[in-house]
Design an enzyme around this catalytic site. Sequence first.
Site, PDB file in Angstrom:
ATOM      1  N   LYS A 204      33.384  33.789   8.737  1.00  0.00           N
ATOM      2  CA  LYS A 204      33.830  33.188  10.007  1.00  0.00           C
ATOM      3  C   LYS A 204      32.779  32.207  10.520  1.00  0.00           C
ATOM      4  O   LYS A 204      33.085  31.093  10.897  1.00  0.00           O
ATOM      5  CB  LYS A 204      34.097  34.289  11.039  1.00  0.00           C
ATOM      6  CG  LYS A 204      34.554  33.761  12.360  1.00  0.00           C
ATOM      7  CD  LYS A 204      34.963  34.844  13.328  1.00  0.00           C
ATOM      8  CE  LYS A 204      35.301  34.181  14.671  1.00  0.00           C
ATOM      9  NZ  LYS A 204      35.722  35.112  15.689  1.00  0.00           N
ATOM     10  N   GLU A 210      23.852  37.241   4.024  1.00  0.00           N
ATOM     11  CA  GLU A 210      24.289  37.830   2.752  1.00  0.00           C
ATOM     12  C   GLU A 210      25.266  36.887   2.038  1.00  0.00           C
ATOM     13  O   GLU A 210      25.119  36.587   0.847  1.00  0.00           O
ATOM     14  CB  GLU A 210      24.995  39.177   2.982  1.00  0.00           C
ATOM     15  CG  GLU A 210      24.102  40.290   3.463  1.00  0.00           C
ATOM     16  CD  GLU A 210      24.103  40.426   4.975  1.00  0.00           C
ATOM     17  OE1 GLU A 210      24.288  39.395   5.670  1.00  0.00           O
ATOM     18  OE2 GLU A 210      23.893  41.553   5.457  1.00  0.00           O
ATOM     19  N   GLY A 264      36.365  38.797  13.424  1.00  0.00           N
ATOM     20  CA  GLY A 264      36.119  39.031  11.993  1.00  0.00           C
ATOM     21  C   GLY A 264      36.863  40.237  11.457  1.00  0.00           C
ATOM     22  O   GLY A 264      37.511  40.177  10.403  1.00  0.00           O
ATOM     23  N   ARG A 265      36.822  41.343  12.189  1.00  0.00           N
ATOM     24  CA  ARG A 265      37.453  42.572  11.690  1.00  0.00           C
ATOM     25  C   ARG A 265      38.963  42.570  11.888  1.00  0.00           C
ATOM     26  O   ARG A 265      39.646  43.535  11.547  1.00  0.00           O
ATOM     27  CB  ARG A 265      36.797  43.794  12.326  1.00  0.00           C
ATOM     28  CG  ARG A 265      36.723  43.776  13.832  1.00  0.00           C
ATOM     29  CD  ARG A 265      35.760  44.834  14.365  1.00  0.00           C
ATOM     30  NE  ARG A 265      35.562  44.754  15.811  1.00  0.00           N
ATOM     31  CZ  ARG A 265      34.671  43.979  16.405  1.00  0.00           C
ATOM     32  NH1 ARG A 265      33.891  43.192  15.695  1.00  0.00           N
ATOM     33  NH2 ARG A 265      34.549  43.982  17.718  1.00  0.00           N
ATOM     34  N   GLU A 350      32.855  49.110  15.124  1.00  0.00           N
ATOM     35  CA  GLU A 350      32.309  47.844  15.615  1.00  0.00           C
ATOM     36  C   GLU A 350      33.015  47.451  16.919  1.00  0.00           C
ATOM     37  O   GLU A 350      32.444  46.752  17.754  1.00  0.00           O
ATOM     38  CB  GLU A 350      32.470  46.733  14.558  1.00  0.00           C
ATOM     39  CG  GLU A 350      31.528  45.561  14.777  1.00  0.00           C
ATOM     40  CD  GLU A 350      31.420  44.632  13.570  1.00  0.00           C
ATOM     41  OE1 GLU A 350      30.419  44.687  12.843  1.00  0.00           O
ATOM     42  OE2 GLU A 350      32.356  43.838  13.358  1.00  0.00           O
ATOM     43  N   HIS A 381      37.549  67.975  -2.849  1.00  0.00           N
ATOM     44  CA  HIS A 381      36.510  68.563  -3.699  1.00  0.00           C
ATOM     45  C   HIS A 381      35.120  68.089  -3.294  1.00  0.00           C
ATOM     46  O   HIS A 381      34.172  68.225  -4.053  1.00  0.00           O
ATOM     47  CB  HIS A 381      36.801  68.234  -5.167  1.00  0.00           C
ATOM     48  CG  HIS A 381      38.147  68.751  -5.590  1.00  0.00           C
ATOM     49  ND1 HIS A 381      38.337  70.013  -6.090  1.00  0.00           N
ATOM     50  CD2 HIS A 381      39.374  68.191  -5.520  1.00  0.00           C
ATOM     51  CE1 HIS A 381      39.625  70.206  -6.334  1.00  0.00           C
ATOM     52  NE2 HIS A 381      40.275  69.106  -5.993  1.00  0.00           N
ATOM     53  N   LYS A 510      19.616  42.124  12.539  1.00  0.00           N
ATOM     54  CA  LYS A 510      19.615  40.836  11.813  1.00  0.00           C
ATOM     55  C   LYS A 510      18.341  40.061  12.138  1.00  0.00           C
ATOM     56  O   LYS A 510      17.685  39.518  11.256  1.00  0.00           O
ATOM     57  CB  LYS A 510      20.824  39.989  12.223  1.00  0.00           C
ATOM     58  CG  LYS A 510      22.134  40.412  11.611  1.00  0.00           C
ATOM     59  CD  LYS A 510      23.220  39.384  11.972  1.00  0.00           C
ATOM     60  CE  LYS A 510      24.603  39.923  11.718  1.00  0.00           C
ATOM     61  NZ  LYS A 510      25.680  39.086  12.235  1.00  0.00           N
TER      62      LYS A 510
HETATM   63  O1  F6P Z   1      27.428  41.715  11.243  1.00  0.00           O
HETATM   64  C1  F6P Z   1      28.669  41.881  11.796  1.00  0.00           C
HETATM   65  C2  F6P Z   1      29.594  40.735  11.545  1.00  0.00           C
HETATM   66  O2  F6P Z   1      29.381  39.745  12.484  1.00  0.00           O
HETATM   67  C3  F6P Z   1      31.032  41.224  11.561  1.00  0.00           C
HETATM   68  O3  F6P Z   1      31.552  41.313  12.823  1.00  0.00           O
HETATM   69  C4  F6P Z   1      31.691  40.245  10.686  1.00  0.00           C
HETATM   70  O4  F6P Z   1      32.923  40.698  10.226  1.00  0.00           O
HETATM   71  C5  F6P Z   1      30.667  40.108   9.588  1.00  0.00           C
HETATM   72  O5  F6P Z   1      29.424  40.170  10.260  1.00  0.00           O
HETATM   73  C6  F6P Z   1      30.754  38.873   8.759  1.00  0.00           C
HETATM   74  O6  F6P Z   1      30.674  37.727   9.537  1.00  0.00           O
HETATM   75  P1  F6P Z   1      31.097  36.320   8.967  1.00  0.00           P
HETATM   76  O7  F6P Z   1      32.549  36.377   8.640  1.00  0.00           O
HETATM   77  O8  F6P Z   1      30.795  35.348  10.063  1.00  0.00           O
HETATM   78  O9  F6P Z   1      30.269  36.052   7.741  1.00  0.00           O
END
Ligand code: F6P
Length: 552
Positions: A204, A210, A264-265, A350, A381, A510
């Site tokens: 987003k 990452e 995002g979620r 979240e 299990h 972060k």
């Molecule tokens: O670290 C949390 C977050 O901001 C989430 O809310 C989001 O889904 C995820 O990181 C990834 O964010 P992006 O889609 O901006 O890479």
Amino acid sequence: MNLKRDAAFANLRQLKNRLDRLTMSELFALNPNRFEDFSIKYDDLLLDYSKNHIDKDVITVFKDLAKAVNLKEKINDMFTGKKINITENRAVLHIALRKDLNSSILVDGKDIMPDVKESLEKMETFVNAIRNGEILSSSGDKFTDVINIGIGGSHLGPEMVTKALKPYHDGPKIHFVSNIDPSHIFDVINSLDPKKTLVLIASKTFTTIETMTNAKSAWKWMSQSVGEENAGEHFVAISTALDKIKEFGIRDDRVFGYWDWVGGRYSIWSSIGLCVILAIGMDNFREFLKGAHEMDEHFLNEPVENNMPIILGFLGVWHINICNYVTRAILPYDQRLNAFPSYIQQLDMESNGKSITSDGENVSEKTGVIVWGAAGTNSQHSFFQLLHQGSEIVPCEFMLAANEHEEGMKEHKDLLVANCLAQSQALMVGRSIQEVIRILKKRGVPHEEAIRLAPHRKFMGNRPSSTILYKKLDPKTLGKIIALYEHRVFVEGITWNLDSFDQWGVELGKELASDMLTCLDESSDSKNKDNNYGEQDASTVGLLNAIKSFQE
Ligand code: F6P
């Protein structure tokens, strides 16, 4: 302070005290219609919540609670595009992504539905061209594999939905890279031919470290094989931050945008779902959207007592605030939904893992819930021991399909169904010490030994669970189930007066991680050289030094 809400909570607490005098089994014995009274059927979805320790008076107070927290108005606010994400000043409109495309919703005076329509059409054209081989790779090959690089909401939804809908896959094979751990991307790219691989960078913000780091590594891997000048043919970007994509160098016609009013979620319904569409095709994806829209309509229009998300939400409140149960297990008896608990974990934790109300005050009641779980029967299990005999009571949510996709597998299916039903029954009915002694003695165990063993083999029972039953795990049903959970989280968030749509709690870690990075850079910082790392606390210094000494 919401006095009306507090009064409803007080009434619920009184009802709990009264209900504690009876077990759930006794409630079933007293009311032959308990299943009908405490279940909701909507199309091919059924929510059975009769195995929760409640009665009709509880539902009556749920109705008061809905009024006390202005639930109907708040739902309306979301559906009409009011900026209910107050800390980011944003509308929350994932519901628009699955709405009738000829309708309209205004955000800042602009109708957003034409953009939604255009985005779907653009995706459809692109996906069809990839799937039928009109768009080929730089080497002229058909794309056989797709890697979705993303994390959090840009990963969990795409992965969960792709896996859940495996029987509908007739497109390229989809792979996922999310973790910054180099092993993740390494294992994925090592199994693939770059010449036949399309890489989706899903983020987003297009800044998540990452995703950006994995994307750069994927670009390098691709360039080494097809040449830097051709790598762009193999990349797609999905984001709301179109300016940042330009810096990365992705071709304009390979960019799929969405909007800041999609959290995002909550973004699986947007272009973040591109990998799903590549796998199952646009017609199936439209069914997925349709299912979610049907749940939206249900949520908007049904009265409290017949409204699945509201009942599920208030049951959550009942468990957390009235019964003091702080965790919740999601147990799909559906292997293809194995990733569903992790998906709901982000959605729920979240959204509602917060201690400050929308008015900026400390919350006065417990909020949020620890969500966990895994597919049955595997989980039976591993952690079911604790569900049945642990000292913590965990409300369980079972999920089960009446029909499977596989033919000729009735023996498997019957065992799956029998296990699912047996577990929720066992949680409720339990087994008393007397019953255990009787059974052991019948099996020939001597009296003294039976008495010694009985406490260990007793089941307390009276443990709550709900069951979500559906006809078949098809795209439409999955859409409905996800929307059900989205709205449930919303109902809980409204009850606690939270902004369920921001996530400031992820920021500090972060920031510190980026400071920490300098501690790992031996060359640039003289402070690191004496192994003191500037201002770091003693534990961190100790760990940094230990890492150094372990490093080969
Ligand atoms: O670290 C949390 C977050 O901001 C989430 O809310 C989001 O889904 C995820 O990181 C990834 O964010 P992006 O889609 O901006 O890479």
